[in-house]
Design an enzyme around this catalytic site. Structure first.
Site: not given
Length: 368
Positions: A142, A193, A226, A250, A254
């Site tokens: 970001y 990851k 994942d 992020d 959610d």
């Protein structure tokens, strides 16, 4: 308590409606619990762009720096999607986080017993769920550079975003997660990851380093993002505190929010160094499709104020009282449209705010 100033940033869409209900709660605490909160209001996001040409006007940023805490509604909407990235409403929120140094986002995902059947998952999977996702806020793709879109000589377009972290950035968010775990069940899962991205391989190594040198009493595990996404919907109660980077946080926060039945229920806190004003906001977005209809759920915003009481003002008893009032309202079968169930009573946005005020009076008398 000494007077504390709260900056209100209602923003766009349903933001003004839900922040108005939080204002009622602030006024109730001033009247009945001896708090001395003052408030002021500024523009941020799309409405700020419309009025000033900037999603984060200098006046708003100056007010934010001077405040003791900030309560934000929501920013964004399709109206502003044609704008360049630099002036889109979301840049106002990102700018606040960056300029104030708000590097730690704390997002609890708590399943209220009365809403255990509102989730799309089975009751036995989510009943009693109580986890916290700690998301790093000021690094990652970001904010990393280089970034942008360019047209190559052959006419091909190339988009670039850069994932970047430094070890001090990882260390400070790790400490936030480990300190929070001390107050809970002493378990932290770090999500990365590391099998594909070198940046997150470094993240894993630095998280482990802080654990081994400072927090050996905390049980630390590592999980690929994942797998973490799959585990959140398979067995979410295996987690306690989850710490991860900006983009993974992020997405996962959610996902965790929807485990509880509605994004309209979940608060968040964005915190920086000691003495920095915290920024509190609901997890949900601006929901322009329902803006102005009086049907938005204000509970996430009101619970964000509860987090403010706890983290910015060290008013744990008052935060507990407000959270009990929300629990009471839900137990009485009072609902907004997004969490409506059979045999429940549907309330408007303001109706839910009023119900929580009434419940505050009830639980306050019981506590006395």
């Amino acid at each position: 308590m000494t007077s504390k100033h709260i900056l209100l940033l209602p923003g766009d869409g349903i933001g003004p409606e839900v922040v108005a209900e939080a204002e009622k709660v602030i006024a109730w605490f001033n009247q009945h619990k001896g708090t001395q909160f003052t408030t002021s209001t500024e523009f941020v996001g799309g409405i700020a762009y419309d009025k000033t040409g900037s999603p984060l006007p200098p006046k708003t940023l100056d007010a934010a720096r001077k405040a003791d805490a900030i309560l934000l509604g929501a920013v964004g909407g399709p109206k502003w999607e044609p704008l360049e990235y630099a002036v889109r409403p979301e840049r106002g929120l990102l700018g606040l986080r960056k300029e104030l140094g708000l590097f730690a986002n704390i997002r609890p995902a708590l399943c209220f017993e009365a809403l255990a059947d509102a989730s799309t998952l089975k009751r036995d999977v989510i009943a009693g769920l109580d986890i916290v996702i700690v998301r790093e806020l000021t690094g990652d793709v970001y904010f990393g550079t280089p970034r942008g879109v360019e047209t190559l000589p052959d006419g091909t377009r190339k988009g670039v975003n850069t994932m970047v972290y430094t070890s001090p950035e990882v260390h400070r968010i790790a400490r936030v997660a480990f300190e929070l775990a001390h107050k809970r069940n002493k378990k932290v899962c770090s999500v990365d990851k590391a099998n594909v991205l070198e940046c997150t391989e470094m993240w894993r190594q630095e998280i482990q380093k802080i654990h081994d040198s400072e927090y050996k009493d905390i049980a630390l595990s590592h999980m690929y993002v994942d797998n973490a996404a799959m585990q959140l919907v398979r067995n979410p109660k295996q987690f306690d505190v989850v710490v991860t980077g900006n983009i993974f946080g992020d997405i996962l926060s959610d996902c965790a929010a929807m485990l509880t039945g509605s994004l309209g229920m979940l608060p968040s806190a964005s915190l920086g160094a000691k003495g920095t004003p915290g920024l509190y906001e609901p997890v949900h977005g601006s929901a322009p499709d329902i803006a102005g209809k009086g049907i938005a759920n204000p509970i996430a915003t009101i619970l964000s104020f509860a987090m403010m009481l706890r983290y910015s003002f060290d008013l744990g008893k008052e935060a507990d009282l407000l959270e009990k009032a929300v629990t009471q309202v839900l137990a009485e079968g009072l609902r907004t449209a997004d969490i409506m169930q059979d045999s429940a009573t549907k309330l408007s946005t303001s109706g839910m705010g009023d119900a929580i005020i009434n419940a505050l009076a009830k639980v306050s008398r019981k506590a006395a």
